[in-house]
Enzyme design. Structure first.
Site, PDB file in Angstrom:
ATOM      1  N   HIS A 147      36.888 -54.761  48.827  1.00 53.07           N
ATOM      2  CA  HIS A 147      37.948 -54.937  47.833  1.00 53.07           C
ATOM      3  C   HIS A 147      37.596 -54.313  46.485  1.00 53.07           C
ATOM      4  O   HIS A 147      38.478 -54.083  45.655  1.00 53.07           O
ATOM      5  CB  HIS A 147      38.304 -56.423  47.666  1.00 53.07           C
ATOM      6  N   ASP A 203      35.024 -57.457  54.461  1.00 52.30           N
ATOM      7  CA  ASP A 203      34.998 -57.140  53.038  1.00 52.30           C
ATOM      8  C   ASP A 203      33.707 -56.442  52.639  1.00 52.30           C
ATOM      9  O   ASP A 203      33.113 -56.740  51.601  1.00 52.30           O
ATOM     10  CB  ASP A 203      35.211 -58.403  52.184  1.00 52.30           C
ATOM     11  N   SER A 255      31.241 -59.336  42.475  1.00 56.43           N
ATOM     12  CA  SER A 255      31.593 -58.925  43.830  1.00 56.43           C
ATOM     13  C   SER A 255      30.798 -57.699  44.268  1.00 56.43           C
ATOM     14  O   SER A 255      30.743 -56.696  43.561  1.00 56.43           O
ATOM     15  CB  SER A 255      33.088 -58.601  43.917  1.00 56.43           C
TER      16      SER A 255
END
Length: 506
Positions: free
Chosen positions: A137, A167, A241
């Protein structure tokens, strides 16, 4: 690599000092004197206390931080048909809502306009020649990716491959061969309560380190079918992230991916993708640029107590097949809707998530043996798995129209299946059913999640042509002594089974 023995010795001193202070506050003078005599005969401090929290994480962070990078992404995203990038996608709205929106905006739908997008995330090198890991992402729809190192240098990077299902993404910086890197632990050994350290780029603040413990392992999150997460209480925020979670040996045991937060900031609940999963996915991306997963070609769901009762099952183990892709591996192997998959290659199936993951971990072309329950009898079906298609291709596939199901629907009013409904849902002329146009609040159907607009395709093992046919099927099931019946429902999320309890009357 950092000396674990040194960390343990420092941690031992810290723990023992805290223990002595706590004991002193509780003991009276005479007990304190006795305690002092005993303490004088105790073994050396470092040997007396088991391994625990280090006094400092400085050596660990100093060693691993150079491998952690900032991932800067720029690209374009399409705006709303009515302009301004945050408007609704009208094509996915119900007809009445779509008409209202068009009236509100004068019926003038604009062509989607590309809008610039910039974002920041984290990543880390896994090889000296420039391979690095981050989240899917973080780099999705990226036109340009720039890597910023701890030394302040910047390098362009390209995408080797991504895997939206877990992901994860693998990037490459070309032309350099001497990057500091860390290792994804392929056989991690951690427990709830172990210390972990996260390094990343929260809110654009590069090189930020936080520490905490593992709060839970094997945590299922949302729709992540192919992965269970490590939950930690190390501070994880926006921008972390794709960054690494380290154990005290400096090995990467997780890739930070998500947080739980009502406010968007850290509340002590962060989730990391386990390193063994990441290592396997990254290996596939490095070799082929994609992840190949086995595919059976079915839609499945868990066997609930209601479904088990409707089918006459004794327990709720296994996964029930609600639809089968026409021409897919399951169709060719002879699966049928309402088959309950009990085992795969001799091992019990816990539920739909377990079955999907285990099928996905088998290479395409693999020959797999399934134990299924059909019409109260167990049988073995062998299937050769296919290569799982992409999400768009899966969405366009049609399902086989032939199989059973059962249900009584009270508190619902229904209308015949119109041609418009068939076109919207992609149903052929041979498919019969009724459309739910009203549901009484608090009814059995409402409690089980049936919604206005759902199409009831089958009930009690028979196609449903109209509401009276559904009523007759329910009456017959009641007379046969059944307390529940299955309904095959076509909704916006695809086909699913709904088990409803049969009352004494409709």
């Amino acid at each position: 690599m950092i000396s674990v023995d040194r960390i343990r010795r420092l941690g031992g001193v810290s723990l023992l000092v805290l223990s002595a202070l706590a004991a002193g506050s509780l003991l009276d003078r005479s007990m304190g004197e006795a305690y002092a005599v005993q303490s004088s005969e105790a073994p050396p401090l470092a040997a007396a206390v088991p391994a625990g929290a280090p006094l400092s994480f400085a050596d660990l962070i100093e060693t691993v931080s150079p491998s952690v990078v900032t991932v800067q992404v720029s690209g374009l995203v399409e705006s709303s048909p009515f302009g301004g990038g945050n408007g609704p996608d009208l094509d996915n709205l119900p007809p009445q809502m779509r008409e209202w929106m068009e009236r509100q905006f004068g019926g003038q739908r604009q062509a989607p306009q590309p809008q610039p997008r910039q974002s920041l995330g984290s990543g880390f090198f896994i090889s000296a020649d420039g391979y690095l890991v981050t989240n899917h992402h973080v780099v999705a729809n990226a036109d340009e990716i720039t890597i910023g190192t701890a030394e302040g240098e910047e390098f362009p990077a390209r995408v080797i491959g991504t895997d939206p299902q877990t992901d994860l993404a693998l990037l490459k910086v070309d032309g350099e061969t001497d990057f500091p890197f860390v290792r994804l632990e392929e056989n991690p050994n951690y427990r709830v309560g172990d210390w972990v350290v996260a390094v990343g780029n929260p809110f654009g603040l590069g090189g930020t380190a936080t520490a905490g413990i593992i709060s839970a392992i094997g945590r299922p999150i949302g729709n992540s079918t192919y992965n269970d997460f490590i939950q930690t209480d190390a501070s994880i925020n926006r921008g972390n992230s794709g960054g690494p979670t380290f154990d005290l040996n400096g090995n990467v045991i997780g890739v930070n991916s998500q947080i739980f937060s009502p406010s968007g900031g850290n509340v002590g609940i962060g989730f990391a993708i386990p390193s063994d999963v990441a290592a396997r996915i990254v290996g596939d991306l490095r070799d082929d640029g994609r992840v190949a997963r086995g595919w059976l070609g079915v839609s499945i769901q868990n066997v609930t107590e209601d479904i088990a009762e409707a089918l006459g099952l004794e327990g709720t183990t296994g996964a029930i097949i609600s639809s089968i892709v026409e021409g897919g591996p399951a169709d060719r192997a002879g699966f049928e809707r309402e088959d309950v998959v009990l085992e795969i290659d001799g091992e019990a199936v816990d539920g739909s998530r377990d079955l999907t993951r285990r099928v996905g971990n088998i290479q395409a072309g693999g020959d797999v043996r399934f134990l299924v329950l059909r019409d109260g009898r167990e049988r073995t079906i062998r299937a050769t798995l296919g290569d799982r298609p992409g999400e768009e291709q899966l969405a366009s596939m049609s399902s086989v129209d032939a199989a059973p199901a059962r249900t009584s629907v009270f508190g619902m009013s229904m209308a015949p299946l119109a041609e418009e409904d068939r076109e919207v849902r992609g149903l052929g002329a041979e498919v019969s059913g009724v459309v739910v146009d009203e549901i009484e609040p608090g009814s059995e159907a409402a409690r089980k999640g049936v919604q206005v607009g759902d199409i009831i395709l089958e009930a009690g093992g028979n196609s449903v042509a109209d509401a009276e046919a559904l009523r007759a099927i329910a009456d017959e099931a009641r007379e046969d002594g059944r307390s529940a019946i299955l309904l095959l429902v076509e909704g916006r999320g695809g086909q699913r089974y709904v088990a409803l309890q049969l009352g004494s009357a409709d």
